[in-house]
Scaffold this motif. Structure first.
Motif, PDB file in Angstrom:
ATOM      1  N   ASP A 228     -71.611 -57.853 -24.054  1.00 37.67           N
ATOM      2  CA  ASP A 228     -71.380 -56.541 -24.320  1.00 37.67           C
ATOM      3  C   ASP A 228     -72.011 -56.052 -25.445  1.00 37.67           C
ATOM      4  O   ASP A 228     -71.314 -56.266 -26.655  1.00 37.67           O
ATOM      5  N   GLY A 229     -73.240 -55.535 -25.506  1.00 37.74           N
ATOM      6  CA  GLY A 229     -73.871 -55.065 -27.019  1.00 37.74           C
ATOM      7  C   GLY A 229     -74.685 -56.108 -27.555  1.00 37.74           C
ATOM      8  O   GLY A 229     -75.346 -56.073 -28.522  1.00 37.74           O
ATOM      9  N   PHE A 230     -75.060 -57.503 -27.044  1.00 39.37           N
ATOM     10  CA  PHE A 230     -75.895 -58.378 -27.580  1.00 39.37           C
ATOM     11  C   PHE A 230     -76.342 -59.248 -26.414  1.00 39.37           C
ATOM     12  O   PHE A 230     -75.723 -59.182 -25.343  1.00 39.37           O
ATOM     13  N   LYS A 231     -77.331 -60.020 -26.758  1.00 39.83           N
ATOM     14  CA  LYS A 231     -77.966 -61.037 -25.797  1.00 39.83           C
ATOM     15  C   LYS A 231     -78.154 -62.555 -26.387  1.00 39.83           C
ATOM     16  O   LYS A 231     -77.994 -62.732 -27.593  1.00 39.83           O
ATOM     17  N   THR A 232     -77.884 -63.360 -25.362  1.00 41.67           N
ATOM     18  CA  THR A 232     -77.816 -64.966 -25.728  1.00 41.67           C
ATOM     19  C   THR A 232     -79.103 -65.234 -25.196  1.00 41.67           C
ATOM     20  O   THR A 232     -79.066 -65.096 -23.842  1.00 41.67           O
ATOM     21  N   TYR A 233     -79.754 -65.915 -25.781  1.00 40.20           N
ATOM     22  CA  TYR A 233     -81.185 -66.655 -25.331  1.00 40.20           C
ATOM     23  C   TYR A 233     -81.114 -68.063 -25.355  1.00 40.20           C
ATOM     24  O   TYR A 233     -80.528 -68.677 -26.248  1.00 40.20           O
ATOM     25  N   GLY A 234     -81.762 -68.596 -24.127  1.00 39.07           N
ATOM     26  CA  GLY A 234     -82.053 -70.172 -23.921  1.00 39.07           C
ATOM     27  C   GLY A 234     -83.370 -70.415 -24.480  1.00 39.07           C
ATOM     28  O   GLY A 234     -84.383 -70.147 -23.618  1.00 39.07           O
TER      29      GLY A 234
END
Length: 159
Positions: free
Chosen positions: A131-137
């Protein structure tokens, strides 16, 4: 006047009950660093999860997290060769050598010599939407043997 008040309360009540789209909880979960492989020369290929304002910010955080995990926590998730102990296995070493590690892990510090994303394509990075951000692998390579030699030469760990 009471009619207007009842109508306003009804409208507020109906709009408050409006269903919202579900948000994926995977982006909120703390993802564990995974080992994708160990090379004979002491380099480890890891998948590190990091959040950032943008992709580059997440990459910078992932690089630091990878070296930190190899140094202090070890890697237990991933393939069968994943169970590696931390390079610095002394209890409370982070606090004992705080000045050293604060300088080592400063943004753009010495840790950058031991980790790289070299050769990784943008399409190889996983992305989880929150919600409003991204998590990257991010897939990174950490030179564990060179890192160990550095800590030995700086008298952080025994030779």
């Amino acid at each position: 006047m009471k009619k207007i008040l009842y109508i306003m309360l009804a409208v507020i009540g109906l709009t408050a009950c409006k269903s919202q789209e579900p948000v994926s909880l995977a982006a909120f979960k703390t993802q564990e660093t995974e080992c994708l492989g160990n090379d004979i020369d002491g380099k480890m290929t890891l998948k590190v999860w990091a959040q950032g304002r943008n992709r580059q910010d997440a990459i910078n955080k992932a690089l630091k997290k990878a070296v930190y995990d190899v140094t202090f926590t070890g890697i237990t998730a991933g393939n069968g060769s994943a169970n590696t102990y931390p390079v610095v296995d002394e209890a409370n070493a982070r606090q004992k050598y705080q000045d050293y590690f604060d300088k080592f892990f400063v943004d753009g510090g010495a840790y950058t010599k031991y980790v790289t994303t070299k050769g990784q394509k943008k399409s190889a990075q996983d992305e989880l939407q929150g919600d409003g951000f991204k998590t990257y692998g991010i897939i990174v390579v950490v030179d564990r043997s060179a890192l160990k030699k550095r800590y030995q030469s700086d008298n952080v760990i025994a030779q």
